[in-house]
Design a protein around this motif. Structure first.
Motif, short mmCIF file in Angstrom:
data_model
loop_
_atom_site.label_atom_id
_atom_site.label_comp_id
_atom_site.label_asym_id
_atom_site.label_seq_id
_atom_site.Cartn_x
_atom_site.Cartn_y
_atom_site.Cartn_z
N TRP A 56 0.86 -1.18 0.00
CA TRP A 56 0.00 0.00 0.00
C TRP A 56 0.90 1.23 0.00
CZ3 TRP A 56 -5.31 0.15 -0.23
CH2 TRP A 56 -6.00 -1.03 0.05
N PHE A 57 0.59 2.16 -0.86
CA PHE A 57 1.26 3.45 -0.79
C PHE A 57 0.20 4.55 -0.79
CE2 PHE A 57 0.83 5.00 -5.16
CZ PHE A 57 0.73 3.85 -5.94
N ARG A 58 0.60 5.75 -0.41
CA ARG A 58 -0.36 6.85 -0.37
C ARG A 58 0.26 8.09 -0.99
NH1 ARG A 58 -0.41 7.64 6.27
NH2 ARG A 58 1.68 8.57 6.46
N GLN A 59 -0.61 8.96 -1.43
CA GLN A 59 -0.14 10.22 -1.98
C GLN A 59 -1.10 11.33 -1.57
OE1 GLN A 59 1.06 10.19 -6.09
NE2 GLN A 59 2.42 11.91 -5.63
N ALA A 60 -0.55 12.33 -0.92
CA ALA A 60 -1.32 13.50 -0.50
C ALA A 60 -1.01 14.64 -1.47
CB ALA A 60 -0.96 13.89 0.92
N PRO A 61 -1.93 15.59 -1.60
CA PRO A 61 -1.71 16.71 -2.52
C PRO A 61 -0.41 17.44 -2.19
CG PRO A 61 -3.97 16.70 -1.79
CD PRO A 61 -3.25 15.65 -0.98
N GLY A 62 0.41 17.65 -3.20
CA GLY A 62 1.66 18.38 -3.03
C GLY A 62 2.78 17.60 -2.37
N GLY B 147 5.43 4.94 0.60
CA GLY B 147 5.09 3.55 0.89
C GLY B 147 4.62 3.41 2.32
N VAL B 148 3.47 2.80 2.53
CA VAL B 148 2.87 2.69 3.86
C VAL B 148 3.10 1.31 4.47
CG1 VAL B 148 0.69 2.73 5.12
CG2 VAL B 148 1.12 4.41 3.30
N SER B 149 2.88 0.27 3.68
CA SER B 149 2.97 -1.08 4.23
C SER B 149 3.10 -2.07 3.08
CB SER B 149 1.71 -1.39 5.04
OG SER B 149 1.80 -2.65 5.68
N SER C 101 5.54 -12.20 6.13
CA SER C 101 6.34 -11.02 6.45
C SER C 101 5.55 -9.76 6.14
CB SER C 101 7.63 -11.01 5.63
OG SER C 101 8.44 -12.11 5.94
N THR C 102 5.66 -8.81 7.04
CA THR C 102 4.97 -7.53 6.86
C THR C 102 5.93 -6.38 7.14
OG1 THR C 102 4.14 -7.58 9.13
CG2 THR C 102 2.68 -8.44 7.43
N TYR C 103 5.67 -5.25 6.53
CA TYR C 103 6.54 -4.09 6.66
C TYR C 103 5.66 -2.85 6.79
CZ TYR C 103 9.64 -7.54 4.61
OH TYR C 103 10.34 -8.70 4.36
N TYR C 104 6.16 -1.89 7.58
CA TYR C 104 5.38 -0.68 7.83
C TYR C 104 6.27 0.56 7.81
CZ TYR C 104 1.85 -3.95 9.51
OH TYR C 104 0.93 -4.97 9.60
N LEU C 105 5.69 1.64 7.32
CA LEU C 105 6.29 2.95 7.48
C LEU C 105 6.36 3.25 8.97
CD1 LEU C 105 7.04 5.64 5.93
CD2 LEU C 105 4.63 6.28 6.22
N ASN C 106 7.44 3.85 9.41
CA ASN C 106 7.62 4.09 10.85
C ASN C 106 6.45 4.84 11.47
OD1 ASN C 106 10.02 2.74 11.18
ND2 ASN C 106 11.30 4.56 10.91
N SER C 107 5.92 5.80 10.74
CA SER C 107 4.88 6.65 11.33
C SER C 107 3.53 5.94 11.48
CB SER C 107 4.69 7.92 10.49
OG SER C 107 4.26 7.59 9.18
N VAL C 108 3.38 4.74 10.91
CA VAL C 108 2.12 4.02 11.05
C VAL C 108 2.28 2.75 11.87
CG1 VAL C 108 1.39 4.91 8.80
CG2 VAL C 108 2.23 2.55 8.96
N ARG D 158 -0.21 1.31 14.55
CA ARG D 158 -1.57 1.83 14.26
C ARG D 158 -2.21 1.10 13.07
NH1 ARG D 158 -2.24 6.89 12.52
NH2 ARG D 158 -0.18 7.08 11.54
N PHE D 159 -1.39 0.72 12.09
CA PHE D 159 -1.91 0.05 10.89
C PHE D 159 -1.51 -1.42 10.92
CE2 PHE D 159 -1.92 3.92 7.74
CZ PHE D 159 -2.64 4.66 8.66
N THR D 160 -2.37 -2.26 10.37
CA THR D 160 -2.09 -3.70 10.25
C THR D 160 -2.48 -4.16 8.85
OG1 THR D 160 -2.54 -4.05 12.60
CG2 THR D 160 -2.50 -5.99 11.18
N ILE D 161 -1.52 -4.77 8.18
CA ILE D 161 -1.79 -5.31 6.85
C ILE D 161 -2.02 -6.81 6.98
CG2 ILE D 161 0.64 -5.71 6.28
CD1 ILE D 161 -0.02 -4.77 3.41
#
Length: 119
Positions: free
Chosen positions: A36-42, A47-49, A57-64, A67-70
């Motif tokens: 999963w990746f995300r894109q905010a305006p500007g 990459g999120v997870s 195996s799972t991987y996460y962006l540090n900031s999530v 809080r997030f579970t794939i």
């Protein structure tokens, strides 16, 4: 052909939860890692997870992290992203994509689903 369809986005208050789904078709789903990746305006794509083909195996962006579970269900050709304790900075369009090796080299992705975190 490869098709990935995201769903589950919406408007949620800070601290709330959403579960995104990614339904896949057109390829052997159980052979592919999905990210999963995300894109905010500007802002640049982020990459999120990611989850390996087997789900082991799972991987996460540090900031999530925390809080997030794939997760994935290979019988349903679907990947999920459970997002809890959402923050305004999580606001973005979220995309799922094939990502062999979970190295953020996205080959195919869907149309995205909007997540807005706001009071």
């Amino acid at each position: 052909q490869v098709q990935l369809v995201e769903s589950g986005g919406g408007l949620v208050q800070p601290g709330g939860s959403l579960r995104l789904s990614c339904a896949a078709s057109g390829f052997t789903f159980s052979h592919y890692a999905i990210g999963w990746f995300r894109q905010a305006p500007g802002k640049e794509r982020e990459g999120v997870s990611c989850i390996s083909a087997s789900g082991g195996s799972t991987y996460y962006l540090n900031s999530v992290k925390g809080r997030f579970t794939i997760s994935r269900d290979n019988a349903k050709n679907t990947v999920y992203l459970q997002m809890n304790s959402l923050k305004p900075e999580d606001t973005a369009v979220y995309y799922c994509a094939t990502d062999q090796g979970c190295v953020q080299q996205y080959a195919d992705w869907g149309q995205g689903t909007q997540v807005t975190v706001s009071s």
